[in-house]
Design a protein around this motif. Sequence first.
Motif, mmCIF file in Angstrom:
data_model
loop_
_atom_site.group_PDB
_atom_site.id
_atom_site.type_symbol
_atom_site.label_atom_id
_atom_site.label_comp_id
_atom_site.label_asym_id
_atom_site.label_seq_id
_atom_site.Cartn_x
_atom_site.Cartn_y
_atom_site.Cartn_z
ATOM 1 N N ALA A 48 93.706 19.476 81.076
ATOM 2 C CA ALA A 48 92.424 19.946 81.636
ATOM 3 C C ALA A 48 92.211 21.444 81.443
ATOM 4 O O ALA A 48 91.079 21.926 81.558
ATOM 5 N N GLY A 49 93.278 22.209 81.168
ATOM 6 C CA GLY A 49 93.134 23.653 80.990
ATOM 7 C C GLY A 49 92.539 24.276 82.243
ATOM 8 O O GLY A 49 92.949 23.963 83.363
ATOM 9 N N ASP A 50 91.521 25.145 82.063
ATOM 10 C CA ASP A 50 90.921 25.781 83.249
ATOM 11 C C ASP A 50 89.679 25.016 83.720
ATOM 12 O O ASP A 50 88.889 25.537 84.505
ATOM 13 N N GLY A 51 89.474 23.812 83.190
ATOM 14 C CA GLY A 51 88.482 22.936 83.813
ATOM 15 C C GLY A 51 87.117 22.859 83.166
ATOM 16 O O GLY A 51 86.176 22.354 83.780
ATOM 17 N N VAL A 52 87.007 23.298 81.928
ATOM 18 C CA VAL A 52 85.672 23.294 81.314
ATOM 19 C C VAL A 52 85.140 21.867 81.113
ATOM 20 O O VAL A 52 83.978 21.585 81.418
#
Length: 199
Positions: A48-52
């Motif tokens: 998901a990384g930082d949620g983009v």
Amino acid sequence: MNSIRFFKEGIKNLRTVGTLTRSSKYLCRNMVSYVDFDKAKVIVELGAGDGVITRHILTHMAPDAKLLSFEVLDSMAAVLRHIEDDRLIVINDSAEQLGMYLKQYDLEAIDAVISAIPFVALPDELAYRIVGECKKYMKIGAPYIQVHYSLLAKKIYEDIFGDVKVHFVPLNVPPAFVLVARKQYEVLNQFSPNGEALH
Ligand SMILES: C[S@@+](CC[C@H](N)C(=O)[O-])C[C@H]1O[C@@H](n2cnc3c(N)ncnc32)[C@H](O)[C@@H]1O
């Protein structure tokens, strides 16, 4: 997390993150377009990384649906946790542990998987294990949606799901491919590259 911080995290953890830029809004829109949000009650996001992409998924999701978002890096998961939405469950762990967390949160079969894990940069064995684990818990007909910047890993999804459709999204840095496969039926002879049965 702003783009500069994402860039720095990307440099620090290049093999895990696999890119220095987050997905563009065009890429996010393309990835969520294969999900039937009227029916989807359990959605799983990998990397998901930082949620983009997470935010795009939440925008379309039904009020009673759940999103299980996996992110292995602590720094990224900490940012994800700032998203205030009761439907979102952030898992700061590797996607290999999918089955354990589905059980922990009492979630049954998966309606859609959206993944940005850079499998090209990871060992094949790990990629087959994670994608195979997803298939195990997906409903028949559910889409597995994966972003890549090349088609080097396409064989993984062909081996696991059979047919894979490829969509090109030029408006992203770098331009991206969105691979979409569906769980069609139970494949009994499923093997990893070293010949071991997956399940
Ligand atoms: C290319 S970034 C995608 C970030 C964001 N989803 C986007 O589209 O911009 C890939 C993410 O996958 C995460 N990742 C890599 N291996 C993972 C694993 N085994 N389990 C969960 N997340 C993983 C990385 O830490 C990274 O944040």
